[in-house]
Scaffold this motif. Structure first.
Motif, PDB file in Angstrom:
ATOM      1  N   ASP A   1      74.424  24.899  62.413  1.00 32.14           N
ATOM      2  CA  ASP A   1      73.144  25.435  61.956  1.00 32.14           C
ATOM      3  C   ASP A   1      73.318  26.080  60.583  1.00 32.14           C
ATOM      4  O   ASP A   1      74.299  26.790  60.320  1.00 32.14           O
TER       5      ASP A   1
ATOM      6  N   HIS B   1      71.686  28.527  59.096  1.00 30.72           N
ATOM      7  CA  HIS B   1      71.682  29.989  59.097  1.00 30.72           C
ATOM      8  C   HIS B   1      73.005  30.537  59.621  1.00 30.72           C
ATOM      9  O   HIS B   1      73.541  31.522  59.081  1.00 30.72           O
TER      10      HIS B   1
ATOM     11  N   ARG C   1      57.377  31.458  57.640  1.00 28.23           N
ATOM     12  CA  ARG C   1      58.632  30.720  57.610  1.00 28.23           C
ATOM     13  C   ARG C   1      58.367  29.253  57.936  1.00 28.23           C
ATOM     14  O   ARG C   1      57.598  28.941  58.845  1.00 28.23           O
TER      15      ARG C   1
ATOM     16  N   TYR D   1      60.170  25.050  58.003  1.00 32.51           N
ATOM     17  CA  TYR D   1      61.400  24.266  58.149  1.00 32.51           C
ATOM     18  C   TYR D   1      61.060  22.782  58.057  1.00 32.51           C
ATOM     19  O   TYR D   1      60.093  22.318  58.668  1.00 32.51           O
TER      20      TYR D   1
ATOM     21  N   HIS E   1      62.916  19.185  58.826  1.00 35.84           N
ATOM     22  CA  HIS E   1      64.058  18.695  59.581  1.00 35.84           C
ATOM     23  C   HIS E   1      64.866  17.678  58.771  1.00 35.84           C
ATOM     24  O   HIS E   1      64.392  17.096  57.790  1.00 35.84           O
TER      25      HIS E   1
ATOM     26  N   GLU F   1      66.736  18.496  54.849  1.00 30.90           N
ATOM     27  CA  GLU F   1      66.788  19.700  55.693  1.00 30.90           C
ATOM     28  C   GLU F   1      66.759  20.963  54.834  1.00 30.90           C
ATOM     29  O   GLU F   1      67.652  21.220  54.032  1.00 30.90           O
TER      30      GLU F   1
ATOM     31  N   HIS G   1      65.105  25.226  54.836  1.00 34.69           N
ATOM     32  CA  HIS G   1      64.381  26.357  55.415  1.00 34.69           C
ATOM     33  C   HIS G   1      63.752  27.146  54.273  1.00 34.69           C
ATOM     34  O   HIS G   1      64.348  27.295  53.208  1.00 34.69           O
ATOM     35  N   CYS G   2      62.559  27.682  54.499  1.00 35.92           N
ATOM     36  CA  CYS G   2      61.890  28.439  53.444  1.00 35.92           C
ATOM     37  C   CYS G   2      61.052  29.563  54.053  1.00 35.92           C
ATOM     38  O   CYS G   2      60.271  29.338  54.980  1.00 35.92           O
ATOM     39  N   GLU G   3      61.256  30.764  53.539  1.00 32.86           N
ATOM     40  CA  GLU G   3      60.345  31.875  53.824  1.00 32.86           C
ATOM     41  C   GLU G   3      59.516  32.084  52.567  1.00 32.86           C
ATOM     42  O   GLU G   3      60.054  32.456  51.522  1.00 32.86           O
TER      43      GLU G   3
ATOM     44  N   SER H   1      68.914  25.636  51.540  1.00 33.82           N
ATOM     45  CA  SER H   1      69.046  24.180  51.541  1.00 33.82           C
ATOM     46  C   SER H   1      70.334  23.790  52.255  1.00 33.82           C
ATOM     47  O   SER H   1      71.411  24.290  51.925  1.00 33.82           O
ATOM     48  N   ASP H   2      70.228  22.893  53.225  1.00 32.85           N
ATOM     49  CA  ASP H   2      71.368  22.445  54.033  1.00 32.85           C
ATOM     50  C   ASP H   2      71.994  21.221  53.361  1.00 32.85           C
ATOM     51  O   ASP H   2      71.430  20.134  53.374  1.00 32.85           O
TER      52      ASP H   2
ATOM     53  N   GLU I   1      59.581  18.539  50.637  1.00 34.17           N
ATOM     54  CA  GLU I   1      59.817  19.813  51.325  1.00 34.17           C
ATOM     55  C   GLU I   1      58.937  20.921  50.744  1.00 34.17           C
ATOM     56  O   GLU I   1      58.253  21.646  51.484  1.00 34.17           O
TER      57      GLU I   1
END
Length: 772
Positions: free
Chosen positions: A135, A137, A179, A181, A183, A286, A288-290, A310-311, A364
């Motif tokens: 993951d 995070h 938040r 996301y 995938h 993939e 994630h953003c807040e 960013s993953d 994204e």
């Protein structure tokens, strides 16, 4: 010819089975390679025993890290190198640690593919399993270090922005934070990757078939790793069955196959199977953003700020920085937002490395922003269409300075556009006013919803492109262009441009593309650049050929120079009376007969150079219906609207746009790479990684406009290959949300997250064979 919906020259050859793909390449004495890949997400490599494999008849060699160690340099970044990423590059084979399932640990070379596959199973690799951080995070917490020597899993961290974003939020009438996301998924080209390499020891020259996207750049990387001059390598482009940003960059195999050919002095072929393709080719998306928005009393956005994670997967690949870099660059989208502030982290977990995929960072960021805008509009009691109207950048504000939002890159400047006009045209074409009245209504047992999303897209990536033109003995022309083709239609579009530039028949032109054998330099196909850069180079080389042919006509007619002559409609004429002096056939008289790739005596090579990007604007609109009992989503209608400045071939633009949209629809509802806690890819076959089929999304259309030509290139064109995918996730999400607004309290246990909706659809499709 420019602007004509000309059917593609390539299609007859490809549809009748006459295409020449990399697996069609057969060389005398050719060997076959198979890559041995790690079955573990994170482990030490204690040893490799290849003895049993080497004893198998027909096995020629097994290559491990020890064999390549003197040349095993990290594969460098090609574009958007964000600060710190240079510390997480990948070598062609794992040395002592494997960091993702699918990482190459050895390569088997044998007389046939079947023998090589059997031998690969006989190789014993002794692994000592390590704890995996899967993951993003969790990986960012650094409890498990993927690259221990770096002391952190954060490959890059930085802040970008403009204005005073904190003051904007302090003075805001309304703020909202959410938040989001996106995938992990990626492109899945019809053709998997492959290479054929052949070393000529006597000449000290290496040929590599199967090049794509950026042959000249890859030649430079390979030459540096093999300690060869670039002139000792030719990258040869054949037909390519799709790219979409993931195919054609430099992967470990792009070193291993040529290395093996040079080591063994025999041609070597490697063709990827689909399981390898899904676990080894670049993943993407993939993120994630807040994100937080600040709005004044009039509904004008005063600020946007957020944190992006960013993953990247286990290593930084040649273009990994694009996802994070462009993700923040496009967070403001098409809106005049004076204050911005974004904190970005790019993290390294135990997953397949990630890179660009059609609309990288744009898909994204569009989802993050457009979803938040719908949320804000609803909470402020403003119609979402009206909210966007108030905030769109206007034509009077062009060119619009969008700020320096990517480290090491110049400020973003939107070159031209009338966004409000495009917006209104799109709403009217879709019939939005009538359809949006259905939001939340239960009709024939299904909840209906309509959503939209606006986007901007940068195209025409520099620094330029090269083209060469040859007049042949029969009066025809051979055109060579540095733009690579993976199905975009170069053989058609470039001929259209040249036909107009020279005023000669379209069918008198043959187009050749990509290979390093054709030109002194070329830059390939990425960043929706082929029409902008390649097309402009073709226009320029056509104009240069006019001047050469005027000189030749003067010489053949005993004139001192071309004064008084003009080139009109493909012929040399006297300016004074229009009398025809020479045609291309006459000008070709006496020329030697040359092969299609040979340089003739009437040859022109030139380049078009430009570092100014072009920007398109568009919107996408979706009408969906949702079954409240099963969560099945049906796309009733989907429309892509985009102003591309000028279309060289409307038929090809339409196909690119609809194709991109369907990719985006599939990416939103179906495609997903899922890993377990040990880093095992559990959607690594088409039984689990689902793609849309022809009947899944039946009602997809495109409205392409030519309202605002680009001022930065002579054709006025903007790239049109990626816009169709950018707003799909956002428009569909807003449409699904509006459909679910009609749910009563009694059914609040309906799975409401998009990932759950997608999972439900996957289960239904696997069980019943039903469409999405």
């Amino acid at each position: 010819m420019i602007g004509r919906a000309q059917e593609r020259n390539e299609d007859l050859r490809l549809l009748t089975g006459q295409g020449r793909f990399v697996d069609d390449i057969k060389r005398p004495g050719m060997l076959h390679a198979v890559v041995v890949r790690s079955p573990m997400g994170h482990a030490r490599v204690l040893g490799i025993d290849a003895s049993a494999a080497l004893e198998l008849p027909g096995v020629v060699e097994v290559i491990t890290f020890a064999d390549i160690a003197p040349w095993a340099r990290p594969i460098p970044q090609r574009t958007c190198p964000l600060p710190g990423m240079e510390n997480f590059l990948q070598r062609p084979l794992a040395e002592d640690i494997v960091r993702y399932v699918g990482e190459p640990v050895a390569m088997v070379i044998a007389e046939s593919r079947y023998i090589a596959e059997d031998a690969a199973e006989l190789i014993h690799v002794d692994y000592d399993g390590l704890e995996a951080a899967v993951d993003a995070h969790a990986a960012a917490q650094n409890a498990v270090l993927i690259h221990a020597a770096q002391g952190s899993n954060i490959a890059s961290a930085y802040h970008v922005g403009r204005g005073d974003v904190d003051a904007a939020f302090r003075g805001a009438h309304y703020t909202r934070k959410e938040r989001f996301y996106v995938h992990r998924h990626s492109a899945v080209p019809l053709e998997t990757r492959g290479l054929v390499a052949e070393w000529d020891a006597a000449a000290g020259h290496l040929n590599v078939w199967g090049a794509g996207k950026v042959p000249f750049a890859n030649r430079g990387i390979l030459a540096g790793m093999l300690d060869l001059p670039p002139s000792a390598i030719d990258m040869i482009e054949v037909d390519v069955g799709g790219s979409f940003g993931v195919r054609g960059d430099f992967y470990p195999e792009d070193f291993l196959v040529p290395f093996a050919a040079r080591l063994l002095c025999r041609p070597v072929k490697w063709i990827e199977d689909r399981r390898e393709n899904l676990m080894a080719m670049n993943h993407s998306r993939e993120m994630h953003c807040e994100l937080e928005i600040a709005v004044d009393r009039d509904g004008l956005i005063q600020g946007l700020r957020g944190q992006v994670l960013s993953d990247l997967g286990a290593y930084v690949r040649t273009n990994s920085g694009v996802m994070a870099g462009k993700g923040t660059q496009f967070l403001q989208g098409a809106y005049a937002i004076p204050n911005l502030g974004f904190d970005v982290r790019a993290v390294i977990p135990n997953k397949t490395p990630a890179g660009t995929y059609r609309g990288p960072g744009r898909y994204e960021s569009c989802f993050f922003r457009e979803r938040l805008i719908d949320i804000a509009a609803k909470e402020m009691g403003i119609d979402p269409v009206e909210f966007r109207r108030r905030n769109l950048i206007t034509a009077a504000q062009m060119p619009y300075d969008a700020g320096p939002l990517v480290p090491g890159q110049p400020t973003t400047v939107y070159d031209s556009g009338d966004y409000p006009t495009v917006f209104e045209r799109g709403l009217a074409h879709f019939g939005y006013d009538a359809l949006q009245a259905r939001n939340g209504q239960l009709i024939d047992g299904r909840l209906h919803g309509v959503g939209l999303a606006c986007f901007t897209e940068s195209t025409g990536g520099g620094p330029g492109e090269h083209a060469r033109l040859e007049l042949r003995a029969d009066g025809s022309f051979d055109l060579f262009v540095g733009s690579s083709s993976a199905g975009q239609g170069h053989e058609t579009v470039m001929a259209q441009v040249l036909a107009d530039a020279l005023g000669v028949p379209y069918d008198s032109i043959r187009v050749h593309h990509g290979s390093t054998t054709y030109l002194k330099q070329g830059f390939g196909a990425y960043h929706s650049r082929s029409a902008v850069m390649g097309g402009s180079a073709v226009l320029k080389v056509g104009q240069a050929m006019q001047r050469v042919l005027l000189e030749r006509a003067a010489s053949l007619n005993g004139l001192a120079g071309p004064q008084g002559l003009a080139w009109r409609e493909g012929r040399v004429v006297r300016e004074i009376d229009g009398a025809v002096i020479a045609t291309p056939v006459a000008l070709a008289a006496g020329l030697p007969v040359c092969g299609p790739h040979e340089r003739g005596p009437v040859s022109v090579e030139t380049s078009f150079e430009n570092d100014k990007l072009t920007f398109t604007f568009g919107l996408q609109l979706a009408h969906v219906s949702v079954d409240p009992k099963t969560a099945q989503v049906k796309v009733e209608k989907f429309l892509c609207v985009e102003d591309v400045g000028r279309m060289l071939n409307p038929l090809i633009v339409h196909g690119q746009t609809v194709g991109a949209a369907v990719q985006g629809l599939g990416g939103t509802f179906l495609d997903e790479f899922i890993y377990d806690e040990d880093g095992q890819l559990i959607t690594g076959t088409f039984a689990d990684y689902l793609l849309p089929v022809a009947t899944d999304f039946e009602h997809v259309d495109a409205l392409t406009l030519e309202l605002s030509p680009s001022p930065s290139n002579p054709l006025g064109v903007k790239g049109a290959g990626e816009g169709g995918i950018i707003g799909t996730g956002a428009a569909l999400s807003n449409a699904v949300s509006n459909a679910l607004s009609g749910l009563s309290v009694s059914v609040t246990r309906l799975p409401m997250s998009l990932d759950r909706l997608a999972a439900t659809m996957r289960e239904a499709r696997n069980a019943e064979g039903a469409s999405a």
